[in-house]
Design a protein around this motif. Sequence first.
Motif, short mmCIF file in Angstrom:
data_model
loop_
_atom_site.label_atom_id
_atom_site.label_comp_id
_atom_site.label_asym_id
_atom_site.label_seq_id
_atom_site.Cartn_x
_atom_site.Cartn_y
_atom_site.Cartn_z
N ARG A 55 -51.92 -79.83 55.08
CA ARG A 55 -51.21 -78.67 55.61
C ARG A 55 -52.20 -77.58 56.00
O ARG A 55 -53.15 -77.30 55.28
CB ARG A 55 -50.23 -78.13 54.57
CG ARG A 55 -49.02 -79.05 54.36
CD ARG A 55 -47.93 -78.33 53.60
NE ARG A 55 -46.76 -79.16 53.44
CZ ARG A 55 -45.61 -78.74 52.91
NH1 ARG A 55 -45.50 -77.50 52.47
NH2 ARG A 55 -44.58 -79.56 52.80
N ASN A 67 -47.15 -81.19 63.30
CA ASN A 67 -45.71 -81.41 63.21
C ASN A 67 -44.92 -80.17 63.58
O ASN A 67 -43.96 -80.22 64.36
CB ASN A 67 -45.33 -81.83 61.78
CG ASN A 67 -45.58 -83.30 61.52
OD1 ASN A 67 -45.59 -84.11 62.44
ND2 ASN A 67 -45.79 -83.66 60.26
N THR A 68 -45.30 -79.02 63.03
CA THR A 68 -44.51 -77.81 63.20
C THR A 68 -44.53 -77.32 64.64
O THR A 68 -43.47 -77.07 65.24
CB THR A 68 -45.02 -76.69 62.28
OG1 THR A 68 -45.00 -77.15 60.93
CG2 THR A 68 -44.14 -75.46 62.39
N PHE A 112 -36.37 -81.25 60.55
CA PHE A 112 -37.67 -80.85 60.01
C PHE A 112 -37.65 -79.37 59.61
O PHE A 112 -38.11 -79.00 58.52
CB PHE A 112 -38.77 -81.10 61.04
CG PHE A 112 -40.08 -80.44 60.70
CD1 PHE A 112 -40.93 -80.99 59.76
CD2 PHE A 112 -40.45 -79.25 61.32
CE1 PHE A 112 -42.14 -80.37 59.43
CE2 PHE A 112 -41.65 -78.63 61.01
CZ PHE A 112 -42.49 -79.19 60.06
N GLU A 130 -35.11 -77.57 58.85
CA GLU A 130 -34.22 -77.45 57.69
C GLU A 130 -34.95 -77.83 56.41
O GLU A 130 -34.82 -77.17 55.38
CB GLU A 130 -33.00 -78.35 57.89
CG GLU A 130 -32.10 -78.51 56.68
CD GLU A 130 -31.24 -77.29 56.40
OE1 GLU A 130 -30.78 -77.14 55.24
OE2 GLU A 130 -31.02 -76.49 57.33
N ALA A 131 -35.74 -78.89 56.46
CA ALA A 131 -36.38 -79.41 55.25
C ALA A 131 -37.64 -78.64 54.87
O ALA A 131 -37.92 -78.44 53.68
CB ALA A 131 -36.73 -80.89 55.44
N ARG A 132 -38.41 -78.19 55.86
CA ARG A 132 -39.75 -77.67 55.58
C ARG A 132 -39.93 -76.17 55.83
O ARG A 132 -40.81 -75.55 55.25
CB ARG A 132 -40.78 -78.42 56.42
CG ARG A 132 -40.91 -79.90 56.08
CD ARG A 132 -41.45 -80.11 54.67
NE ARG A 132 -41.66 -81.52 54.38
CZ ARG A 132 -42.79 -82.17 54.63
NH1 ARG A 132 -43.80 -81.53 55.20
NH2 ARG A 132 -42.90 -83.45 54.35
N ILE A 133 -39.13 -75.60 56.71
CA ILE A 133 -39.39 -74.21 57.12
C ILE A 133 -38.30 -73.26 56.65
O ILE A 133 -38.59 -72.22 56.05
CB ILE A 133 -39.53 -74.12 58.66
CG1 ILE A 133 -40.64 -75.05 59.16
CG2 ILE A 133 -39.78 -72.68 59.09
CD1 ILE A 133 -42.03 -74.69 58.66
#
Length: 461
Positions: free
Chosen positions: A110, A127-128, A282, A284-287
Amino acid sequence: MADVIRELLARDEAGGQVEVEGWLRTARHSKQVTFLEVHDGSAFAGIQAVANPEVPGFEEVVRGLSTGCAVRVQGELVDSPGKGQRFEIHAGQVERVGGVDDDYPLQKKRHGFEFLRTIAHLRPRTNTLGAVLRVRNAAAAAVHEFFQERGFVYLQAPIVTLADAEGAGEMFRVTTLPAGDPPREEGGAVDFGRDFFGSEAHLTVSGQLEAEIGALALSRVYTFGPTFRAENSNTSRHLAEFWMIEPEVAFCELPGLMDLAEEFLKAVFARVLERAPDDMEFFEARIAPGILETLEHVVKSPFERMTYDDAVRILEQAKQSFEFPVRWGVDLQSEHERYLTEQAVGRPVIVTDYPKDIKAFYMYVNDDGRTVRAMDVLVPKVGEIIGGSQREHRHDVLLQRMRDLEIPSEDYWWYLDLRRFGTAPHGGFGLGFERIVQFMTGMANIRDVIPFPRVPGYAEF
């Protein structure tokens, strides 16, 4: 051309020879096999390619591949035995198109967003940022589709302008005069009459005034382009260069404008949820956990409508304290807007009829003489996302407003002409495209929802 990974992953079944081109997120080497995760940017997920010693150049090429390499892989699309992926490629050929030096900064770990802004030429590979750009693309397509389906004409407003649509003066100057020794008038002021455009010119802060020209000929128009503010705001909500969406509609008063704004937001959010589900999952899960529920709530809920008077009354009666005091005649702050939509009402809110003295000269003055037909659309977590108004189409009232605000009418002679030659009630609204993307993705900093942010002291890449 090579196959698109997004389309391969959407197939009903495996089978057949395929070819993919992209960049390696990971390269895992074992004694007898190498696993290559190939991304081409078309989807959140990549596709795994499995190479064994039978692949030509296995030792010389495949074993030397690492994260970041550009590759071309040919092989058979097969069902994957691994979890979390439907298909993989049994490689028949692997070509290294471009290698990476040892100091490649995007390793499989990350990275902080602040660091990624310093390598904006590489951050779309993460990814982001890859997900942000695909959501941004889906949203842009939805914007055009919404207006095109409703008979709006896409108007390209000028980027170089002589007019300050907002009247705030926070504009970037455009000039070809020499910076060190510009020509001067007798009194010592810079002689902009000798500049390229024969006058002092700036980068636009809004396409609204030109959109009004279009609307009073074509009835329904919209602009969607870059705008610029020389506002020295080093915050997570401001950019010096950003994209604005600005529809303008003739024969339209405030109620119709509110309907259009509500319909617009719901349509754009619904289409992005439909077209970028993996990217939104994504976020929803990570940010921003809960962002999907928030967007679906906006899509399904009727927007509350209240006047500025009502909003101030609700805020004054609130049982919580605010950093900025609330009183009639003062513009609402983000904390006030969020309270209204998140706590007082529990869904999006449209606030109308703001005090005349805190709004722009072009807004229609109500009969009470103290308010104008302005509107702000407020949404949870952000506050204001759309600002608009019915425009002042009465020549005498508009001219007096300009005089009161000491705006030189000669600079807006053409704008006043629109009120002399076939004037009609009309209105429009504006919203920053990056604000929409930031709201949909839950990204904390607006600099991370535009490919190349322009902010005070920074214009790299």
